[in-house]
Design a protein around this motif. Structure first.
Motif, PDB file in Angstrom:
ATOM      1  N   TYR A 112      33.435  23.037 -58.662  1.00  0.00           N
ATOM      2  CA  TYR A 112      32.541  24.169 -58.951  1.00  0.00           C
ATOM      3  C   TYR A 112      32.805  24.706 -60.364  1.00  0.00           C
ATOM      4  CZ  TYR A 112      30.060  28.604 -58.096  1.00  0.00           C
ATOM      5  OH  TYR A 112      29.192  29.673 -58.152  1.00  0.00           O
ATOM      6  N   THR A 158      31.990  21.953 -53.906  1.00  0.00           N
ATOM      7  CA  THR A 158      33.234  21.620 -54.620  1.00  0.00           C
ATOM      8  C   THR A 158      33.098  20.265 -55.298  1.00  0.00           C
ATOM      9  OG1 THR A 158      34.157  20.661 -52.616  1.00  0.00           O
ATOM     10  CG2 THR A 158      34.714  22.967 -53.067  1.00  0.00           C
ATOM     11  N   TYR A 170      38.697  21.710 -59.862  1.00  0.00           N
ATOM     12  CA  TYR A 170      37.816  22.363 -58.885  1.00  0.00           C
ATOM     13  C   TYR A 170      36.385  22.103 -59.352  1.00  0.00           C
ATOM     14  CZ  TYR A 170      36.064  26.195 -55.929  1.00  0.00           C
ATOM     15  OH  TYR A 170      35.401  26.934 -54.988  1.00  0.00           O
TER      16      TYR A 170
END
Ligand SMILES: NC(=O)c1ccc[n+]([C@@H]2O[C@H](COP(=O)([O-])OP(=O)(O)OC[C@H]3O[C@@H](n4cnc5c(N)ncnc54)[C@H](OP(=O)(O)O)[C@@H]3O)[C@@H](O)[C@H]2O)c1
Length: 245
Positions: free
Chosen positions: A106, A61, A104
């Protein structure tokens, strides 16, 4: 047609099966087969490939780590595809580039990856899919803390990985020239509903409400596909029933 599938695990194997079913010769490469996309000479390793399917992944993350991994993988494969005159097919995620989900890490990494591919690959198709049915298990493994695992509030249109692999294989052999293709499943549900419907051995799933703008975006449907997405079954419950039969 010779196809190199970069990435291991569940998605790499499903893609290899799908392209082989269409008569291609497929090779899967990842660290477990001795190829590290961040370190090794991709041009030498992929010599002879007509199509390079990029399905590498590293779960984090952390924005910096995700960006370093995904752009490093894509730069290496973009350069190799350019030098070899091969098509580059990049597996990505529906709506990962939307501004409200960039918190986020990712997804920020996946956005940077798409940009890197667009900048460097002369013959590129980005295939974006929604979250896979297999994502229920992946999430539980990734979010495990002792005997519990955290399940973030997400409204999604899940799709079976096998169906995604089948579209990827069609894109590969049919030489479709679309710049971007989006694939989604046939229903809207939540990751929590899916998790409750499946069994998880000794892990106890626990729902988590992600705070702030990102959490609202995930719950309110920022990951749902638009009308242009190709919709492919089966529904999650039918897929689950078939797995256990
Ligand atoms: N999961 C989903 O629901 C979903 C949905 C849409 C799109 N996607 C995208 O699809 C792609 C694959 O996802 P996934 O869930 O299958 O990821 P994953 O479970 O993390 O697997 C990715 C594979 O990449 C390989 N890999 C990692 N580092 C590597 C390296 N340095 N060099 C070569 N190979 C490396 C790994 O194999 P080795 O350990 O053998 O290296 C791993 O098995 C990702 O880009 C993801 O964003 C996923």
């Amino acid at each position: 047609m010779r196809v190199a599938v970069i990435g291991g695990g569940v998605s790499g194997n499903a893609i290899v099966r799908a392209v082989e079913a269409r008569g291609c010769s497929a090779t899967r490469l990842s660290r477990s087969t001795g190829f590290d996309v961040l370190r090794d000479d991709a041009r030498a390793a992929l010599a002879g490939a007509d199509v390079i399917i990029e399905a590498t992944g590293r779960f984090t993350t952390n924005r910096k780590k995700a960006t370093a991994f995904f752009t490093g993988s894509t730069r290496a494969l973009s350069l190799a595809s350019r030098d070899l005159g091969a098509r580059h097919v990049l597996l990505s995620i529906v709506n990962c580039t939307r501004p409200e989900v960039q918190g986020y890490g990712y997804f920020a990494g996946k956005t940077a990856q798409e940009q890197a591919a667009l900048a460097a690959s002369p013959d590129l198709t980005i295939v974006r899919s929604t979250q896979w049915h297999e994502f229920v298990h992946q999430n539980l493994e990734r979010m495990k803390v002792g005997s519990i695992s955290l399940v973030p509030g997400m409204t999604i249109a899940p799709v079976a990985l096998e169906a995604v692999a089948s579209v990827l294989a069609d894109v590969t052999v049919a030489d479709r020239t679309d710049a971007v293709i989006e694939i989604a499943g046939p229903e809207t549900t939540t990751l929590w509903e899916m998790t409750k419907a499946a069994t998880h051995g000794s892990i106890t799933p626990v729902p988590v409400r992600i705070p702030g703008r990102l959490g609202r975006a995930f719950r309110d449907g920022a990951l749902l596909p638009g009308a242009h997405a190709e919709v492919v079954g089966p529904r999650f419950r039918d897929w689950l029933a078939a797995q256990s039969s």
